[in-house]
Design an enzyme around this catalytic site. Structure first.
Site, short mmCIF file in Angstrom:
data_model
loop_
_atom_site.label_atom_id
_atom_site.label_comp_id
_atom_site.label_asym_id
_atom_site.label_seq_id
_atom_site.Cartn_x
_atom_site.Cartn_y
_atom_site.Cartn_z
N CYS A 1 0.85 -1.19 0.00
CA CYS A 1 0.00 0.00 0.00
C CYS A 1 0.89 1.24 0.00
O CYS A 1 2.11 1.14 0.12
CB CYS A 1 -0.95 0.01 1.21
SG CYS A 1 -0.08 0.05 2.78
N CYS B 1 3.39 1.81 2.82
CA CYS B 1 4.67 1.11 2.72
C CYS B 1 5.70 2.01 2.03
O CYS B 1 6.86 2.11 2.47
CB CYS B 1 4.52 -0.19 1.94
SG CYS B 1 3.41 -1.40 2.69
N ASP C 1 -4.35 20.74 -24.19
CA ASP C 1 -3.56 20.79 -25.42
C ASP C 1 -4.48 21.27 -26.54
O ASP C 1 -5.69 21.03 -26.51
CB ASP C 1 -3.02 19.40 -25.72
CG ASP C 1 -2.36 19.33 -27.09
OD1 ASP C 1 -1.46 20.14 -27.35
OD2 ASP C 1 -2.76 18.47 -27.89
#
Length: 736
Positions: A14, A17, A433
């Site tokens: 996860c 961690c 863009d």
């Protein structure tokens, strides 16, 4: 002086961690580290006083594994997915366990023992990733969703074993009758195997979906590097004198080599034109729809396409020094630097788990101190852990995501994973863009202006006939504007200026206004005004003349998509500030922005400048969404807090984004943000009620009043609510 290295990290389950590893590495003197949970990489800058072995040992001390970058070639052959195997086996074993535990009519004489045989592999082997993660968390004094899952599953399974072997649950003919009451019980006849197996399977499904999304995070880089040419025709000195062309793999090309680029071929690497002239489609790099005219002395970029005549190019940069390689590094840096949103379930679990464990211990102590006996005290304590088992929590995110992504797919929206959704609520600025996103990205004829006394149809017809023999993108756009074209004789390309030939007995010249001036075919006032107006709008004016006189001007350019203006207005309604960001020239950009209602324009930017523009907005406190479709947008899409790629664009842009819009309509971006926000709200609602039902039953468990059917009903009702709430997403309506 510091050195940079990228470590491959394994064992993370996860985002917490990744945060733990990052904190450990940053505690080393002079070390700066960022750990990306999605790509499973740590980007580390370290001084000479620290070695790579120190870095590896630090990661291992945190409970994970790390390795230096491998130079071996990665095998693209399909590989086994151990997590998918774990999920499939657990699903097959869990279905009958859940069915027997919930339907009294299916509880045959020894059903409880059959459930044990089926559930044991799921709890021990299927839930092993959660047990490992919980043990790692325990060693470091942390709790996450994995801790809650492991504790709940083991408590339910452990109690079931006690009830089966030492209690009365193992007696032949034992059933769980459908009876909901609040009675104090010693728990000797209660088993919770369906909860243990079901929770494991549900959460494995969510973990696999997340894992599948993570594996695709490097696809943008692979797709980007595959854009380059595979081989190249290099000019070598022949033994008999002169030069001959030899095809060689691209990795054998060195700086100084001269190579040939034919019409339609990709330019092999960055270089300088030494012979020939042509139009080069550089939209991959600049995003500009109009091809760039090049001649000897001009620089060209690898992976751009030669759209015109034959070129001879001398290589100036190869390999990792090319602009294509630099773009790949921009994408990778943006992905590594993009902070992953920690899963909401983990954040809630970080508070919920310690509270539940503390309550269980307190319950045990209370009943022992009150003289309730060891059996009653232990029953109540374990009941607290069982009722907290996250059955509905396991369904909360996967079901909402499944329904939301399914509805999105119907509307042409692909959501890559649950971690994407949280950003949609926080986004306040959307960068668009121009070419291919707000506009069609295709050259078309916008206007035909005829000189006094001439016919617009004649100008268009004769020019289209002559340009039908041209390979230039602007010429093809003019040729496509007429259905039937006349034959052309004596066609000739005038280098860098235009074309000429005989059409229907007329000597026709089509090209830049300068070409007609060279032939003493001067533009009158109306034609000159049309040229000036077209250039002011960022479009390309093409002059047409025949039989010694300028007869007209054809204006060619990109076209705004019909729905773009409405989409911009709806994005504003969602609280987003639109910004137009393009590699096109300022005149064209401002003209398009004015048409669609955008006030802020950033033009004439290269890919690195696009990333820098997004970073500047983020540094100013903005939460930025980016919509793009080209290779030149990939790094900015990865850098943005939320990347949306047009599905009509390149694979690189799609892989670098968080959301993919299958249709090339900007209104779909509006739907994507609305749907993502709605899905996130549903997930949060699911999580609230999943915890809510369990928390409401905790006092009963602590009081020793937890009846097995009451526990089962609470779990079932919370699960049904979560699923039903998620299914409401199917009613989401499109803006189109």
């Amino acid at each position: 002086m510091s050195t940079d290295v990228e470590l491959a990290i394994t064992g993370m389950t996860c985002a917490s961690c990744a945060n733990r590893i990052e904190r450990k590495l940053n505690k080393l003197d002079g070390v700066t580290a960022t750990v990306n949970y999605a790509t499973e990489k740590a980007k580390v800058s370290y001084p000479g006083t620290v070695s790579t072995d120190d870095l590896l040992r630090t990661v291992e001390a945190a409970g994970y594994a790390a390795a230096l970058p491998s130079t071996e070639v990665v095998d693209d052959a399909p590989e086994r997915d151990p997590l998918l195997q774990r999920l499939l086996v657990s699903t097959a074993l869990s279905i009958p366990v859940i069915a027997m535990g919930m339907v009294t009519a299916w509880q045959f004489t020894y059903w409880q023992w059959a459930s044990l045989v089926l559930a044991a592999p799921v709890v021990v082997w299927g839930a092993l990733p959660f047990h490992r993660a919980a043990w790692t968390n325990l060693r470091h004094g942390a709790t996450t969703m994995d801790t809650l899952v492991s504790v709940g599953v083991l408590a339910a399974f452990g109690w079931s074993l006690w009830a089966l072997f030492l209690g009365t649950a193992g007696e032949p003919g034992m059933t769980h009758p459908f009876r909901i009451s609040i009675d104090r019980t010693d728990g000797a006849g209660n088993i919770y195997l369906e909860a243990a197996a079901g929770v494991t399977t549900f959460l494995l499904a969510g973990r696999w979906l997340e894992h599948r999304s993570k594996r695709q995070s490097g696809a943008a880089l692979r797709a980007l590097m595959e854009l380059g040419a595979r081989d190249v025709g290099v000019l070598r000195d022949a033994p008999s004198g002169g030069q001959s062309e030899t095809r060689v793999p691209i990795d054998q090309l060195v700086v100084g080599d001269a190579f040939v680029v034919r019409p339609g071929e990709k330019i092999a690497t960055d270089g300088e034109v030494v012979e020939g002239s042509s139009a080069v489609d550089a939209s991959m790099l600049t995003g500009e729809s109009v091809p760039v005219e090049v001649r000897p002395g001009d620089a060209v970029v690898g992976a751009t396409v030669n759209a015109g005549g034959r070129l001879v190019v001398r290589a100036t940069r190869v390999g990792a020094d090319t602009q294509l390689a630099q773009m790949a590094r921009l994408v990778e840096d943006a992905q590594n630097g993009k902070a992953e949103v920690q899963r909401l379930a983990d954040r809630v679990s970080g508070i919920f788990v310690p509270v539940v464990i503390g309550l269980a211990v307190a319950t045990l102590g209370f009943w022992l101190g009150a003289g309730g006996g060891a059996t009653a005290a232990f029953t109540a304590a374990v009941a607290v852990l069982i009722i907290a088992c996250p059955c509905a929590l396991g369904l909360a995110t996967p079901t909402a995501l499944m329904v939301g992504t399914g509805r999105g797919a119907q509307l042409g929206i692909l959501i890559k994973g649950p971690e994407v959704l949280e950003q949609t609520r926080r986004v306040d600025t959307i960068v668009l863009d121009k070419t291919g996103t707000v506009t069609t990205g295709e050259m078309t004829v916008h206007e035909v202006v005829a000189a006094d006394g001439e016919s617009v149809d004649d100008v268009r017809r004769l020019a289209a006939a002559l340009e039908s023999a041209s390979e230039h993108p602007i010429g093809r756009a003019i040729a496509a504007s007429v259905d039937r074209r006349a034959d052309v004789e004596d066609f000739a390309n005038v280098e860098g200026l235009g074309v000429q030939g005989i059409v229907e007995g007329h000597a026709v010249v089509v090209g830049r206004p300068r070409l007609l001036e060279d032939w003493a075919q001067h533009l009158d006032a109306d034609l000159a005004a049309a040229v000036e107006r077209a250039q002011g709008e960022g479009r390309t004016p093409v002059a047409v003349g025949w039989d010694g006189r300028a007869r007209g001007v054809i204006v060619v350019g990109d076209t705004v998509k019909p729905s773009s203006a409405e989409a911009i207005a709806r994005l504003r309604d969602l609280g987003l500030t639109p910004i137009l960001l393009t590699g096109d020239n300022a005149a064209a950009a401002h003209h398009v922005a004015q048409q669609v209602g955008i006030e802020t324009v950033i033009a004439d930017v290269l890919p690195a400048d696009k990333v820098a523009a997004v970073q500047r907005l983020q540094a100013a406190g903005k939460v930025v969404a980016m919509v793009g479709d080209g290779v030149n947008d990939a790094a900015a899409l990865a850098q943005a807090d939320l990347g949306l790629a047009m599905g009509t664009g390149t694979d690189v842009a799609i892989e670098a984004s968080d959301l993919t819009l299958v249709r090339g309509d900007l209104l779909v971006a509006v739907d994507a943000i609305r749907l993502a926000r709605r899905t996130l709200a549903t997930i949060k609602g699911n999580l609230f009620w999943a915890f809510g039902y369990n928390v409401a039953a905790l006092p009963l468990a602590a009081a020793g009043l937890l009846n097995p059917m009451l526990a089962g009903a609470a779990m079932a009702f919370s699960s049904v609510f979560v699923v039903t709430n998620s299914l409401r997403l199917r009613g989401f309506r499109s803006s189109l």
